[in-house]
Design a protein around this motif. Sequence first.
Motif: not given
Length: 392
Positions: A44-57
């Motif tokens: 997940p560090l290699l493709d951080v997307r906003v706001p999807e990163v909050y849904d995942r982590l």
Amino acid sequence: SSGLHDSFARVPRTPPLSALGFVALSPTFGLRDLARMNPRAALPLLDVRVPEVYDRLDSISAHDFLTRIRFPEAAHHLAFEVFSRSFFADPRELSAAELVLMFHIYFLGSSEGLLFDVPDEPFPTALWDPLQRYLAGHGVDVRTRTPVRQVRPLPDGGLDVTTDDRTTRYDALVLALDSGGLRRVVGASPELGDAEWRAGIERLRTAPPFLVSRLWLDRPVAYDRPGFLGTSGFGPLDNVSVLDRWEGEAARWARRTRGSVVELHAYAVAPDADRGAVQAEALRQLHRIYPETQSARIVDERHEWRADCPMFPVGGYRDRPGVRSPDPAVMVAGDMVRTGLPVALMERAATSGFLAANALLERWGVRGQTLWTVPRAGRSAALRRLAALGAD
């Protein structure tokens, strides 16, 4: 405190070489450490997307995320704990989404890396006082030390804003407040917003207290000390700045007196801690890190305690307000505000301020400020494909 020392100044500034250089140059990543890591958990560090990163982590802590990846323990302390504590929080309480977003900004999203521009004079001299003069020259009434007590929407779309000495009607409002101030103003303004928006703001948390100690010493620190040093394992002390290395006012005083100006920061201090004891321990730790300061006499000192930074707890993203409130005349800005952009803390406060102004200017058909940002997703197509494997 184990003796390891790292510098981000040597890390390449071009993504993804910045991330690879960080691993290759850091003393905390040996071949054995790299073999033990869980590469799938790190994807997940290699493709951080906003706001999807909050849904995942957002549902796990920064500490647990790093444990899942099996980052070397030394790297936990030397790099990522320094990152997480810069959010004024213990990594066990900080949302992993915020830590991962920071990794994206500094290592895979921006060619600036961890290098910062800083003002060469104190902030009032360099920024706040000139800004106030500029605004006053355009007819703005700048009223500092004037608490806002209540906001009341009016039937015609305007707003009454009440301070201690007056109530004034305005056409629009930006609530650019810290978490505690926003809770207080919204709590005292029962007609503002709707029930869901108000409930989310009521759940906002403030990070634990932090200390800033500035010391004027009668002799210089060693010539090779850096202007800024982040620390880990030194009790409450989180970083040391030698201000006369880069701030004009401190540099002039140091030259005149042959002394030095040192600033100590201690973050996420327990609310019930003995503040005098924390100050004394931070000073003792300075003596451990820079032994030459032990014999220095403190000519003057200032200790500032604050508890006004937002907390980004696990699962807290959904409660944070966006720039637009339910009232089209009221916007929200600050470092806790959701912007949909990959920004952190100070950058988020500035970005949300521009977004709030732009949203209000739309109402009068005025074009606002164009904003530039690091990419909302990973910049490398190859790394994005790798990251997709971890999402399967």
